[in-house]
Design a protein around this motif. Structure first.
Motif, PDB file in Angstrom:
ATOM      1  N   VAL A 226      -1.808 -10.017  -0.649  1.00 55.42           N
ATOM      2  CA  VAL A 226      -0.858 -11.129  -0.598  1.00 55.42           C
ATOM      3  C   VAL A 226      -0.269 -11.278   0.796  1.00 55.42           C
ATOM      4  N   SER A 227      -0.100 -12.529   1.244  1.00 59.42           N
ATOM      5  CA  SER A 227       0.685 -12.802   2.443  1.00 59.42           C
ATOM      6  C   SER A 227       1.855 -13.689   2.034  1.00 59.42           C
ATOM      7  N   VAL A 228       3.033 -13.320   2.450  1.00 58.14           N
ATOM      8  CA  VAL A 228       4.218 -14.100   2.112  1.00 58.14           C
ATOM      9  C   VAL A 228       4.612 -14.920   3.328  1.00 58.14           C
ATOM     10  N   MET A 229       4.789 -16.230   3.138  1.00 56.92           N
ATOM     11  CA  MET A 229       5.149 -17.095   4.260  1.00 56.92           C
ATOM     12  C   MET A 229       6.570 -17.583   4.113  1.00 56.92           C
ATOM     13  N   HIS A 237       2.788  -8.931   4.605  1.00 59.75           N
ATOM     14  CA  HIS A 237       1.400  -8.972   4.207  1.00 59.75           C
ATOM     15  C   HIS A 237       1.031  -7.611   3.661  1.00 59.75           C
ATOM     16  N   GLY A 238       0.367  -7.575   2.529  1.00 60.04           N
ATOM     17  CA  GLY A 238      -0.008  -6.269   2.004  1.00 60.04           C
ATOM     18  C   GLY A 238      -0.745  -6.354   0.685  1.00 60.04           C
ATOM     19  N   PRO A 239      -1.205  -5.208   0.159  1.00 59.57           N
ATOM     20  CA  PRO A 239      -1.861  -5.176  -1.149  1.00 59.57           C
ATOM     21  C   PRO A 239      -0.871  -5.608  -2.233  1.00 59.57           C
ATOM     22  N   GLY A 241       0.069  -4.651  -5.175  1.00 60.37           N
ATOM     23  CA  GLY A 241       0.972  -3.671  -5.771  1.00 60.37           C
ATOM     24  C   GLY A 241       2.127  -3.326  -4.853  1.00 60.37           C
ATOM     25  N   GLU A 242       1.831  -3.196  -3.565  1.00 60.97           N
ATOM     26  CA  GLU A 242       2.848  -2.873  -2.563  1.00 60.97           C
ATOM     27  C   GLU A 242       3.896  -3.983  -2.479  1.00 60.97           C
ATOM     28  N   ILE A 243       3.413  -5.236  -2.449  1.00 63.79           N
ATOM     29  CA  ILE A 243       4.319  -6.373  -2.323  1.00 63.79           C
ATOM     30  C   ILE A 243       5.282  -6.433  -3.507  1.00 63.79           C
ATOM     31  N   PHE A 244       4.762  -6.165  -4.705  1.00 68.83           N
ATOM     32  CA  PHE A 244       5.621  -6.246  -5.879  1.00 68.83           C
ATOM     33  C   PHE A 244       6.565  -5.057  -6.010  1.00 68.83           C
ATOM     34  N   HIS A 245       6.078  -3.865  -5.677  1.00 66.30           N
ATOM     35  CA  HIS A 245       6.891  -2.681  -5.954  1.00 66.30           C
ATOM     36  C   HIS A 245       7.541  -2.059  -4.737  1.00 66.30           C
ATOM     37  N   ASN A 246       7.043  -2.417  -3.567  1.00 60.10           N
ATOM     38  CA  ASN A 246       7.586  -1.800  -2.372  1.00 60.10           C
ATOM     39  C   ASN A 246       7.721  -2.843  -1.261  1.00 60.10           C
ATOM     40  N   PRO A 247       8.386  -3.978  -1.578  1.00 59.61           N
ATOM     41  CA  PRO A 247       8.492  -5.014  -0.550  1.00 59.61           C
ATOM     42  C   PRO A 247       9.391  -4.548   0.583  1.00 59.61           C
ATOM     43  N   LYS A 248       9.046  -4.949   1.819  1.00 55.47           N
ATOM     44  CA  LYS A 248       9.803  -4.481   2.972  1.00 55.47           C
ATOM     45  C   LYS A 248      10.644  -5.580   3.601  1.00 55.47           C
ATOM     46  N   GLY A 310       2.299   1.538   6.561  1.00 57.21           N
ATOM     47  CA  GLY A 310       1.386   1.957   5.508  1.00 57.21           C
ATOM     48  C   GLY A 310       0.102   1.156   5.577  1.00 57.21           C
ATOM     49  N   GLU A 311      -0.825   1.526   4.708  1.00 54.84           N
ATOM     50  CA  GLU A 311      -2.167   0.967   4.769  1.00 54.84           C
ATOM     51  C   GLU A 311      -2.179  -0.527   4.477  1.00 54.84           C
ATOM     52  N   ASN A 312      -2.653  -1.299   5.434  1.00 50.39           N
ATOM     53  CA  ASN A 312      -2.771  -2.750   5.293  1.00 50.39           C
ATOM     54  C   ASN A 312      -1.460  -3.449   4.963  1.00 50.39           C
ATOM     55  N   HIS A 313      -0.363  -2.792   5.168  1.00 50.53           N
ATOM     56  CA  HIS A 313       0.918  -3.389   4.825  1.00 50.53           C
ATOM     57  C   HIS A 313       1.698  -3.644   6.119  1.00 50.53           C
TER      58      HIS A 313
END
Lengths: 322, 337
Positions: A226-229, A237-239, A241-248, A310-313
């Protein structure tokens, strides 16, 4: 996994009577092969603009591009000639739009429109094209194909028409399918059918899909990355699962929290104060600073850059949330 | 029962639209579009009733019928103990004060040529407020929705969708209504603004002792803010009950499919795959028997397609229209034991 499309520093500026609109400001985006990539954001944040740039669908008399869009590692779509573009559009990269009623020509039979698409890109006879059209209709779940082939768009429902436009989009086995809010106009039950179809086709053909939406549910349902604009830039930008559970990024955090979840009753939802910024104005510093509860003076002075965590995040914020 | 005082009673409400004549099976027949087809339910004081269903199921038509914005073809609407079904627009004026509406598209619900202040004060004057009172009332309400009085001088093209929707709520509250129909009030808005409006409606309901009918196609939104939920399919009600029952003890196969087809909240969520095949039949040609039998996985041939299913009481404040409801309820009870 190699990337199919690599967007580097893309800028899109539109000339409007009231001044230049910065529709896309400096975007970097990589779409990997065989992946479903989500692009999410509020209306007017530039997500459709980015997608249309990949196919060069803008009215180019009234606008300026900047940066590059590298296709398959060697050609820049932005410098291609119209003739070359015709080879790619609809064949290698195709698009499904929001409103199926306006995508299809109301005066032509559905079959004819499908045939046209195939004949345009491939050297086949009319009879072969018809045979392939019928197969495509069956593939997207339209039965009886022979009968539907002869019908006009007004004779089909919205969900059916969206299936037909998907059939058209995948007619030439594209490498990238862009779905621009393609389930927004549909009911939840039909939306579920269409999303399942897109996912199935992606698995069969191994194509890449770029899903553009404002609906986090759609993202959760089918996307890998996912990429968030926000305000014409990618803020995170990230996988999935990361976007939903570990957004930065604070915007992603707020956005995810502001959606009501199933099983939750009553209580306050998290709201984001204010409205997105005016696109004609030049934005100094972080675009989200006006609405962000963590904003400091440093945020308003200079724009944050995308940083890896983190990876791809990646995310673009001066604050580091653990 | 003091606790559940009825504010509105709707009996067998129908709204048919004649669609002209067409040839069918040899002879010419009148085609009738049944937008709302025999709906009976109550709305209790102080509750928020959610109405869900796919587009074209008649939920908006129902909302408009209740406020008498369109006349029902048949049936009864009883508001606060009085029958308002046959009142004309003149007779409705005294009831309009108590019944207001918030529409889906905030941009088209204000006159674009007039300022917001003018738009609002016109409404206030219609309900008999003197200009000074009107001004005070509007200012008071603007405070509730957290807006500055500056907006009164603007026109609607200068404001955002979220701001306009808040102003639409203000306009609905001017005559101090008892009942509000909110027809998809957040569908046209962005996610970040949606939450603002939902919170606002939630708070105002308590503050002004409102009763609300909340029409939406988004199940999670309805689950979040409604006390009771009514599910509609093709002009008819299929299930009604308190929110916990509808989502926790779903009885009707259509409601089950509707809940299963809403997108996941989180990517890793595992869910039941009850994806409905096909699409809603045309309301000009409603299936015989149970209106859902053409798409129902649990359809009993010879029964569901012939007999109209009865209204079955599953639990306290939970009703369902289905032939299999009795068995399903029994199975559920046993499973719980």
């Amino acid at each position: 996994m190699s990337e199919l499309i690599n967007i580097k520093n893309l800028k899109v500026n539109l000339m409007s009577p009231r001044g230049i609109v910065h529709a896309v400001r400096d975007i970097n985006l990589e779409i990997a092969q065989g992946q479903i990539h989500g692009l999410v954001g509020e209306s007017g944040c530039g997500k459709s603009m980015t997608a249309k740039s990949i196919m060069r669908l803008h009215d180019e008399k009234k606008m300026l591009y900047g940066g590059e869009i590298i296709y398959e590692g060697n050609t820049d779509i932005l410098t291609m000639k119209e003739k070359e573009l015709e080879q790619i559009r609809g064949k290698d990269i195709s698009m499904i739009f929001q409103d199926p009623m306006t995508t299809l020509n109301p005066l032509l039979r559905i079959g004819k429109q499908l045939d046209e698409m195939i004949l345009q890109h491939e050297k086949v006879s009319k009879a072969e094209a018809k045979e392939r059209s019928l197969k495509l209709l069956e593939k997207v779940g339209i039965f009886p194909a022979e009968q539907r082939y002869k019908q006009y768009p007004f004779e089909l429902s919205g969900g059916m028409l969206q299936r037909v436009s998907i059939a058209m989009a995948i007619a030439c086995n594209p490498k990238l399918l862009i779905a621009d809010e393609s389930t927004t106009a549909l009911d939840v039950t039909v939306q579920a059918q269409i999303l399942r179809l897109i996912k199935e086709l992606q698995e069969q053909n191994g194509m890449s899909v770029l899903v553009i939406t404002h609906n986090f549910g759609v993202i959760a349902e089918i996307c890998d990355v996912v990429s968030v604009m926000y305000a014409e830039v990618i803020v995170e930008h990230g996988p999935v699962g990361e976007i939903f559970h570990n957004p930065k990024h604070p915007y992603t955090m707020d956005l995810i929290q502001s959606i009501p979840k199933s099983g939750e009753r009553g209580g306050k939802l998290v709201t984001i104060p204010g409205t997105p910024p005016d696109l004609r104005r030049k934005i100094v510093g972080c675009a989200y600073a006006e609405r962000c509860k963590y904003a400091t003076d440093a945020c308003r002075e200079s724009a944050p850059q995308l940083e890896s965590c983190g990876e791809n995040h990646e995310f673009a914020c001066k604050h580091k949330f653990a | 029962m003091e606790k559940f005082e009825k504010l509105l009673t709707i009996q067998d409400l129908c709204k048919y639209y004649p669609m002209g004549k067409a040839k069918k099976d040899g002879d010419k027949k009148e085609i009738i579009l049944k937008a709302v087809d025999g709906v009976t339910f109550n709305i209790f004081k102080g509750e928020n009733l959610g109405v869900v269903g796919e587009s074209g199921c008649g939920k908006s038509t129902l909302g408009r019928c209740l406020l008498k914005l369109i006349d029902a073809t048949d049936g009864k609407i009883i508001f606060n103990g009085e029958d308002i079904t046959d009142l004309n627009s003149k007779g409705m004026i005294q009831y309009r004060k108590d019944m207001q509406m918030v529409f889906q598209n905030p941009y088209s619900s204000f006159n674009p040529k007039k300022t917001i202040g003018k738009n609002l004060s016109e409404v206030a004057e219609f309900y008999g407020l003197k200009s000074k009172e009107a001004k005070e009332r509007i200012q008071e309400l603007l405070q509730y929705v957290n807006m500055d009085t500056q907006v009164l001088g603007r026109r609607c093209d200068e404001l955002s969708g979220g701001q306009l929707q808040r102003l639409a709520v203000v306009r609905a509250l001017i005559p101090n209504p008892k009942f509000i129909v909110a027809d998809e009030p957040v569908s046209a808005l962005d996610v970040s603004v949606q939450a603002q409006i939902l919170n606002l409606l939630y708070d105002l309901k308590d503050q002004f002792h409102l009763t609300m009918m909340f029409i939406s196609h988004e199940l999670t939104v309805v689950e979040h803010i409604c006390d009771r939920v009514m599910v509609m399919y093709l002009g008819g009600m299929v299930e009604i009950g308190v929110t916990e029952e509808i989502f926790g003890n779903t009885m009707h196969p259509y409601t089950k499919a509707l809940i299963a087809s809403k997108p996941k909240d989180f990517p890793e969520e595992e869910k039941e795959q009850v994806i409905l095949e096909g699409e809603v039949p045309s309301p000009t040609n409603v299936p015989t028997g149970c209106r859902f039998h053409t798409r129902c996985a649990e359809c009993i041939k010879g029964k569901c397609d012939v007999e109209i299913p009865p209204l079955y009481k599953v639990a306290d404040r939970h009703w369902v229209v289905c032939h299999k409801a009795k068995e399903a309820a029994k199975a559920y009870e046993e499973a719980r034991k």
